[in-house]
Design an enzyme around this catalytic site. Sequence first.
Site, PDB file in Angstrom:
ATOM      1  N   LYS A 185       0.859  -1.183   0.000  1.00  8.96           N
ATOM      2  CA  LYS A 185       0.000   0.000   0.000  1.00  8.96           C
ATOM      3  C   LYS A 185       0.899   1.237   0.000  1.00  8.96           C
ATOM      4  O   LYS A 185       1.408   1.662   1.029  1.00  8.96           O
ATOM      5  CB  LYS A 185      -0.915  -0.010   1.226  1.00  8.96           C
ATOM      6  CG  LYS A 185      -1.550   1.329   1.612  1.00  8.96           C
ATOM      7  CD  LYS A 185      -2.407   1.933   0.531  1.00  8.96           C
ATOM      8  CE  LYS A 185      -3.012   3.257   1.017  1.00  8.96           C
ATOM      9  NZ  LYS A 185      -2.019   4.370   1.040  1.00  8.96           N
ATOM     10  N   GLU A 260       9.520   2.064  10.680  1.00 16.98           N
ATOM     11  CA  GLU A 260      10.585   3.039  10.405  1.00 16.98           C
ATOM     12  C   GLU A 260       9.898   4.387  10.368  1.00 16.98           C
ATOM     13  O   GLU A 260       9.164   4.704   9.431  1.00 16.98           O
ATOM     14  CB  GLU A 260      11.271   2.707   9.074  1.00 16.98           C
ATOM     15  CG  GLU A 260      12.709   3.182   9.009  1.00 16.98           C
ATOM     16  CD  GLU A 260      12.844   4.590   8.474  1.00 16.98           C
ATOM     17  OE1 GLU A 260      12.669   5.536   9.283  1.00 16.98           O
ATOM     18  OE2 GLU A 260      13.109   4.755   7.290  1.00 16.98           O
ATOM     19  N   CYS A 294      13.335  11.150   6.521  1.00 15.22           N
ATOM     20  CA  CYS A 294      13.147  10.901   7.946  1.00 15.22           C
ATOM     21  C   CYS A 294      14.463  10.986   8.711  1.00 15.22           C
ATOM     22  O   CYS A 294      14.485  11.330   9.885  1.00 15.22           O
ATOM     23  CB  CYS A 294      12.486   9.551   8.164  1.00 15.22           C
ATOM     24  SG  CYS A 294      13.326   8.194   7.337  1.00 15.22           S
ATOM     25  N   GLU A 393       9.629  17.131  13.824  1.00 15.16           N
ATOM     26  CA  GLU A 393      10.092  16.821  12.478  1.00 15.16           C
ATOM     27  C   GLU A 393       9.388  17.736  11.472  1.00 15.16           C
ATOM     28  O   GLU A 393       8.163  17.761  11.405  1.00 15.16           O
ATOM     29  CB  GLU A 393       9.807  15.359  12.144  1.00 15.16           C
ATOM     30  CG  GLU A 393      10.354  14.939  10.790  1.00 15.16           C
ATOM     31  CD  GLU A 393      10.116  13.473  10.505  1.00 15.16           C
ATOM     32  OE1 GLU A 393      11.011  12.826   9.940  1.00 15.16           O
ATOM     33  OE2 GLU A 393       9.028  12.972  10.853  1.00 15.16           O
TER      34      GLU A 393
END
Length: 503
Positions: A185, A260, A294, A393
Amino acid sequence: MAVPVPSRQLFIAGEWREPLLEKRIPIINPATEEIVGDIAAATAEDVDMAVDAARTAFFSNEGKDWSSASGAYRATFLRAISDMILERKSLLAKLETIDTGKPLDEAISDMESCASCFKYYAELAEALDLKQKINVSIQQQSFKTHVLKEPIGVVALITPWNYPLLMATWKVAPALAAGCTAILKPSELASVTCLELAEICRQVALPSGVLNVVTGLGSVAGAPMSSHPHVDKIAFTGSTATGIKVMTAAAQLIKPVSLELGGKSPILVFEDADLDTAAEWTIFGCFLTNGQICSATSRLLVHESIAAEFLEKLVDWSKSIKISDPMEEGCRLGAIISKGQYEKIMSFISTAKSEGATILYGGARPQHLKKGFFIEPTIITDVSTSMSIWREEIFGPVLCVKTFTTENEAIELANDTDYGLGAAVISKDLERCERFTKAVQSGIVWINCSQPCFNEAPWGGNKRSGIGRELGEWGLENYLSIKQVTHYTSEKPLGWYSVPRKQ
């Protein structure tokens, strides 16, 4: 000449199938803000069909068609996929750039990495044949014990938009090498190349149902996978907030997950560093892929004695970055993935200013680009550790700067985060670098560099950056179940109970 985006359906059981509700989601080119195509919008019912196809493929012919076939057999398909990705590298890279806004040169490199990753896991699939029935040394001589490594089953692979095909490859390649069957997905913001991977699998005659690709909104098509009773494992890459939802849903069925997730990684520059070299690695570590990584080393900690000179270097290097249509030759900073993400990043920058930080460079739309979701490389100083720009972030081309005086202070600042994915240190003192390596709380440490990644080395983080590791043999282990087999070899009776008297 414009590259047309192929119109694809859902890929289930080796065939293209229209979603049950026949709905589509527009594809928007981030560099032009134009609609360039659309993708199928799956529902939970479509997911059920994909899971059923994967489950059928896993058990087909008692597993002999895939899951219990030899690793060497599976490797032939992985190599065929690798070869076809290389053959189509140019087209796939252009589609990736149209879909994500990343520079074409980066997309080409990504496609090469995808091909090499499939080839690498083909080799590990073959090696897996030699690792079956590994004997375990035990003290009791009446028993013999060995271990089997078996595919964990049907796996759901949920992937992000910043490296659409590469992040999918990091999961698909080891999952298939292990003998699992999968439902992929991809993000609804970038699904094009994952659908082309499905077409490649169809053309290399990958057995029906081994890989299924289901596109659509995460809340509609992704969420049902986490709680699906016939999905044996979830592997997710994306935001920490979504990772929490995935883990919560999977926990209801004690379903294993590998995650992750986000990051807020530090890069430390000490006073003995070569400033130009350090400056290039610093902007590379934060501004690569338009800052949408990331592991981006987006928190710069620089020794106070060189801070002023180093910041001048950073501004000079940032001014040299070519910001343009990502299809243009030499582009090094393209467009942010979507309008929503663009507005989120600009809001973070605005909030930082209102909290007292200084926008040393950038922080706005490039003046020469009137369309597209472009943001200049941005350097922010006068940052306190309580500011959102330092703690959260951003996922954009934004570098935050703080100075430090001592090594211990630098390490304390580096570890003062909820995340723990990557960390970098720039210094000629290798003993200092070694001390930092041991002290920093992260899954990856880069010495005198930032962001290099290799198929053979583990990738993953600590704390809120995730659970488990991808790539290398660790990536393969994600999709294997360990079975102990013990054989009683003595001819003597156990002797634990009294022998029953004869009636």
